[in-house]
Structure formats: structure tokens, C-alpha cells
Design a protein around this motif. Structure first.
Motif, PDB file in Angstrom:
ATOM      1  N   GLY A 217      22.954  63.762  61.205  1.00  0.00           N
ATOM      2  CA  GLY A 217      22.479  63.577  62.569  1.00  0.00           C
ATOM      3  C   GLY A 217      23.412  62.666  63.340  1.00  0.00           C
ATOM      4  O   GLY A 217      24.470  62.255  62.852  1.00  0.00           O
ATOM      5  N   THR A 218      22.990  62.351  64.557  1.00  0.00           N
ATOM      6  CA  THR A 218      23.797  61.498  65.431  1.00  0.00           C
ATOM      7  C   THR A 218      23.076  60.177  65.651  1.00  0.00           C
ATOM      8  O   THR A 218      22.082  60.118  66.381  1.00  0.00           O
ATOM      9  N   PRO A 219      23.541  59.140  65.032  1.00  0.00           N
ATOM     10  CA  PRO A 219      22.868  57.850  65.186  1.00  0.00           C
ATOM     11  C   PRO A 219      23.225  57.184  66.513  1.00  0.00           C
ATOM     12  O   PRO A 219      24.211  57.550  67.167  1.00  0.00           O
ATOM     13  N   ILE A 220      22.419  56.210  66.902  1.00  0.00           N
ATOM     14  CA  ILE A 220      22.730  55.411  68.088  1.00  0.00           C
ATOM     15  C   ILE A 220      23.941  54.524  67.804  1.00  0.00           C
ATOM     16  O   ILE A 220      24.813  54.353  68.648  1.00  0.00           O
ATOM     17  N   MET A 221      23.982  53.990  66.585  1.00  0.00           N
ATOM     18  CA  MET A 221      25.111  53.134  66.175  1.00  0.00           C
ATOM     19  C   MET A 221      25.741  53.718  64.931  1.00  0.00           C
ATOM     20  O   MET A 221      25.040  54.159  64.011  1.00  0.00           O
ATOM     21  N   THR A 222      27.052  53.730  64.891  1.00  0.00           N
ATOM     22  CA  THR A 222      27.742  54.166  63.689  1.00  0.00           C
ATOM     23  C   THR A 222      27.664  53.068  62.636  1.00  0.00           C
ATOM     24  O   THR A 222      27.273  51.926  62.920  1.00  0.00           O
ATOM     25  N   VAL A 223      28.049  53.398  61.419  1.00  0.00           N
ATOM     26  CA  VAL A 223      28.031  52.399  60.342  1.00  0.00           C
ATOM     27  C   VAL A 223      28.991  51.263  60.675  1.00  0.00           C
ATOM     28  O   VAL A 223      28.677  50.082  60.447  1.00  0.00           O
ATOM     29  N   ASP A 224      30.161  51.606  61.226  1.00  0.00           N
ATOM     30  CA  ASP A 224      31.120  50.567  61.602  1.00  0.00           C
ATOM     31  C   ASP A 224      30.545  49.651  62.678  1.00  0.00           C
ATOM     32  O   ASP A 224      30.704  48.426  62.621  1.00  0.00           O
ATOM     33  N   GLU A 225      29.880  50.246  63.664  1.00  0.00           N
ATOM     34  CA  GLU A 225      29.294  49.435  64.744  1.00  0.00           C
ATOM     35  C   GLU A 225      28.176  48.549  64.207  1.00  0.00           C
ATOM     36  O   GLU A 225      28.042  47.386  64.608  1.00  0.00           O
ATOM     37  N   ALA A 226      27.370  49.082  63.298  1.00  0.00           N
ATOM     38  CA  ALA A 226      26.299  48.283  62.710  1.00  0.00           C
ATOM     39  C   ALA A 226      26.865  47.137  61.880  1.00  0.00           C
ATOM     40  O   ALA A 226      26.341  46.018  61.896  1.00  0.00           O
ATOM     41  N   GLY A 227      27.982  47.429  61.166  1.00  0.00           N
ATOM     42  CA  GLY A 227      28.627  46.362  60.404  1.00  0.00           C
ATOM     43  C   GLY A 227      29.158  45.266  61.309  1.00  0.00           C
ATOM     44  O   GLY A 227      29.020  44.068  61.010  1.00  0.00           O
ATOM     45  N   ALA A 228      29.762  45.666  62.435  1.00  0.00           N
ATOM     46  CA  ALA A 228      30.274  44.687  63.395  1.00  0.00           C
ATOM     47  C   ALA A 228      29.126  43.887  64.013  1.00  0.00           C
ATOM     48  O   ALA A 228      29.248  42.680  64.257  1.00  0.00           O
ATOM     49  N   PHE A 229      27.996  44.575  64.250  1.00  0.00           N
ATOM     50  CA  PHE A 229      26.810  43.892  64.796  1.00  0.00           C
ATOM     51  C   PHE A 229      26.301  42.852  63.814  1.00  0.00           C
ATOM     52  O   PHE A 229      25.947  41.729  64.202  1.00  0.00           O
ATOM     53  N   ALA A 230      26.262  43.205  62.528  1.00  0.00           N
ATOM     54  CA  ALA A 230      25.830  42.251  61.508  1.00  0.00           C
ATOM     55  C   ALA A 230      26.773  41.052  61.456  1.00  0.00           C
ATOM     56  O   ALA A 230      26.340  39.890  61.408  1.00  0.00           O
ATOM     57  N   ALA A 231      28.071  41.326  61.498  1.00  0.00           N
ATOM     58  CA  ALA A 231      29.050  40.237  61.440  1.00  0.00           C
ATOM     59  C   ALA A 231      28.929  39.325  62.655  1.00  0.00           C
ATOM     60  O   ALA A 231      29.095  38.103  62.542  1.00  0.00           O
ATOM     61  N   SER A 232      28.610  39.896  63.821  1.00  0.00           N
ATOM     62  CA  SER A 232      28.488  39.094  65.040  1.00  0.00           C
ATOM     63  C   SER A 232      27.311  38.142  64.971  1.00  0.00           C
ATOM     64  O   SER A 232      27.277  37.131  65.680  1.00  0.00           O
ATOM     65  N   ARG A 233      26.342  38.460  64.129  1.00  0.00           N
ATOM     66  CA  ARG A 233      25.163  37.599  63.958  1.00  0.00           C
ATOM     67  C   ARG A 233      25.230  36.786  62.669  1.00  0.00           C
ATOM     68  O   ARG A 233      24.219  36.263  62.221  1.00  0.00           O
ATOM     69  N   ASP A 234      26.417  36.716  62.093  1.00  0.00           N
ATOM     70  CA  ASP A 234      26.614  35.949  60.851  1.00  0.00           C
ATOM     71  C   ASP A 234      25.711  36.436  59.728  1.00  0.00           C
ATOM     72  O   ASP A 234      25.162  35.642  58.967  1.00  0.00           O
ATOM     73  N   VAL A 235      25.550  37.739  59.632  1.00  0.00           N
ATOM     74  CA  VAL A 235      24.751  38.347  58.566  1.00  0.00           C
ATOM     75  C   VAL A 235      25.697  39.026  57.589  1.00  0.00           C
ATOM     76  O   VAL A 235      26.485  39.891  57.977  1.00  0.00           O
ATOM     77  N   ARG A 236      25.639  38.618  56.326  1.00  0.00           N
ATOM     78  CA  ARG A 236      26.438  39.285  55.295  1.00  0.00           C
ATOM     79  C   ARG A 236      25.648  40.474  54.751  1.00  0.00           C
ATOM     80  O   ARG A 236      24.450  40.398  54.554  1.00  0.00           O
TER      81      ARG A 236
END
Length: 326
Positions: A217-236
Motif C-alpha cells: 500500500g501507500t503509507p503517509i510516511m515512508t520507513v525512511d521518513e518515520a526513522g528520521a521522525f524518530a531521530a528528531s525526537r531522540d527516539v532510538r
């Protein structure tokens, strides 16, 4: 050591004054009383038995007065509340971990094993808050961040039994089918990142993500974008991949590992025996955020010594009075 109610000791002043002054007043009053003539009293007062009795009475009376005085002072000190004051600056480990589980059709056969690993993971922690979020085309929170490990184990078992058909179907699964497509991993990871609360506090935050990275399917956020979002919030993000025997066996697993590594987390294969202990060790080693709280003044009552002394004095006074027939 100090006294919380030191003002109570001011009450000892009139008591001490009365003890000092009253005997003198009584002696003066006795001297002014009319004397009663008794013949040959000198012989009586010179008798050894009489002298010993008078001496014993005087000593006993003096000892009783002393005991009463010490007992009164001890009682006053107890009433003044002896305390010990100290300053503490506690440091609290604050780790938050969100367990993030892909429950799409391609994961059903392995989700039970993943939940078993999640249960092992929860048993390895002490003091951490854990949450569980499951996702497919949409994400649903099974339980929020909590350190109630009995409740966590109960909820993990409920989800596991829903998957293997031995229990009732969990209502949480209905919340994973509100979108289009399946296994929208980017959206699921982003939802797991949003599960963290207390955003204004300095806390360590980790996501343990289990997925085969097989997107349909077509997600709202790609895996790369979700990873960057996690990193931006200091989430490992700590990834568990059940689809391969070793890292890099497929393009999906390679992408999964790359995204996980970009957050500062680690990538694991489900079948590895070291998966759970390594995740626990990694989180405890790198996610231990010490939050220094404001210094606190701790006041501790210390009545034990005085209470014991008062009990001993009271017992001694009662024995003395009984022996002297006062």
C-alpha cells in the motif's frame, strides 16, 4: 539532631522554679509551726535503727525527686519532637520503551514468537515504563506507558491468545484496519513514536519494532521518513526482523537495518538467541537518562532513645516508690 517544637521546653522553666522554690517554702512553714514537746526524744533520734531509717528515707526521697525531674525533662524533650534533618538530591532512571508490533497478514505466523520475545523483554526490565502499539493499515495502542509489569504480561498474553485462536479476539485489532493497504510500516513506526508522553521531561525513549518490512500500500510516511521522525525526537529504534536468518539476506531487511541504525538503535534477527538480552543490555547501557530532581529536605523523627529512657525512668520510679512506701 534538632527539635521540631523547641518552644515546648520553655514550659520547663516554671516547673524547675517550682521544684527549687517549693521545698524552701515548705521548710520555712514547718519552722513557724508550733512545736509539740516530746520527752526524751533525743534518745529516740540517736537510735541506730532510727538514724538508718531517716537516712534511707532522705536518700529515697532525693532519688525520687531526681528521677521525677529527669523523667519530666525527658517527657518535655519527647514532646518537643527530636528530629534529624538531611538534604537529599535523588536521581531517578527514567526509561520509556514502546513495543511496536506489525500484525499484518504476513506477520501472523511469527507474531506469537515475537510476543514471547516481548514478554522476555518486559521481564528483563526493572523500573522502565512499557507500552504496546500494534499496527497494520493503521495503528492502535493496546496499553499506554506503564510500569505495572503484571498488567503488561496480562495484555501481552491477551494479544498472543488472540493471534493463536486460544482467546477472545482483542478489540485493539479492529483499530489496525481503518486505513487502506497493509503493513504500512512507516505509519506504524511514526504512531509508536507518538505514543511517548511527558515530552517536556528529560527521559530516554526507545521503540522496539518487530516487522518484516513487507509494505503493501501507500503509507503517509515512508520507513525512511518515520526513522528520521524518530531521530528528531531522540527516539532510538531497536528492530526485530523475523523474515530473515541473518542481517542483509534481503533488500527489505537491509533497508530495515539502515533505518534502525540511523536512529542510533540496533537491528536484530528474531531467531538469534542473543536478541532479547542484547536489546535489554543496549537499552540499559545507552538509554539510562538520569534526571536530577531538586534537593529535598528530609525530616526524620528520632524518638527511640528518649522513649526508652523515659520507660526505664518510669519503671525505676515506680520501684523506688513501692520500696519506700511513698
Amino acid at each position: 539532631m534538632g527539635l521540631a517544637n523547641a518552644w515546648i521546653l520553655l514550659g520547663l522553666v516554671p516547673v524547675i522554679a517550682a521544684v527549687v522554690v517549693l521545698p524552701r517554702v515548705l521548710r520555712r512553714r514547718r519552722r513557724t509551726d508550733a512545736a509539740v514537746p516530746v520527752a526524751h526524744i533525743g534518745r529516740l533520734t540517736r537510735l541506730p535503727g532510727f538514724v538508718a531509717a531517716v537516712t534511707r528515707m532522705r536518700l529515697t526521697t532525693t532519688a525520687a525527686i531526681v528521677l521525677v525531674g529527669i523523667l519530666g525533662a525527658t517527657a518535655a524533650l519527647l514532646a518537643a519532637r527530636p528530629i534529624v534533618t538531611s538534604t537529599e538530591k535523588p536521581a531517578t532512571f527514567t526509561r520509556d520503551v514502546v513495543l511496536c508490533l506489525d500484525v499484518s497478514g504476513s506477520m501472523t505466523d511469527v507474531d506469537i514468537d515475537v510476543l514471547a520475545r516481548f514478554t522476555e523483554l518486559s521481564e528483563g526490565f526493572e523500573g522502565e515504563r512499557l507500552a504496546l502499539v500494534i499496527f497494520n493499515s493503521s495503528a492502535a495502542q493496546v496499553f499506554p506507558l506503564t510500569d505495572d509489569y503484571d498488567y503488561i504480561a496480562q495484555q501481552l498474553e491477551a494479544v498472543r491468545s488472540s493471534l493463536d485462536g486460544t482467546g477472545e479476539f482483542s478489540d485493539a485489532f479492529g483499530g489496525t484496519l481503518t486505513g487502506e493497504g497493509a503493513s504500512l510500516i512507516g505509519d506504524g513506526l511514526a504512531s509508536c513514536v507518538l505514543a511517548f508522553d511527558r515530552t517536556g521531561e528529560q527521559r530516554s525513549r526507545s521503540v522496539v519494532l518487530a516487522t518484516d518490512n513487507d509494505i503493501n500500500g501507500t503509507p503517509i510516511m515512508t520507513v525512511d521518513e518515520a526513522g528520521a521522525f524518530a531521530a528528531s525526537r531522540d527516539v532510538r529504534v531497536y528492530g526485530i526482523d523475523p523474515s530473515v536468518a541473518k542481517a542483509g539476506d534481503s533488500d527489505d531487511s537491509a533497508e530495515f537495518q539502515r533505518v534502525v541504525d540511523s536512529t542510533g538503535g540496533e537491528y536484530f534477527v528474531l531467531e538469534s538467541a542473543d536478541t532479547v538480552p542484547t536489546i535489554v543490555d543496549s537499552i540499559e547501557a545507552t538509554e539510562a537518562a538520569l534526571v536530577d530532581e531538586k534537593p529535598k529536605v528530609v525530616v526524620t523523627d528520632q524518638p527511640t532513645l528518649l522513649a526508652v529512657l523515659a520507660t526505664v525512668l518510669l519503671g525505676g520510679l515506680l520501684v523506688l516508690v513501692w520500696r519506700a512506701r511513698l
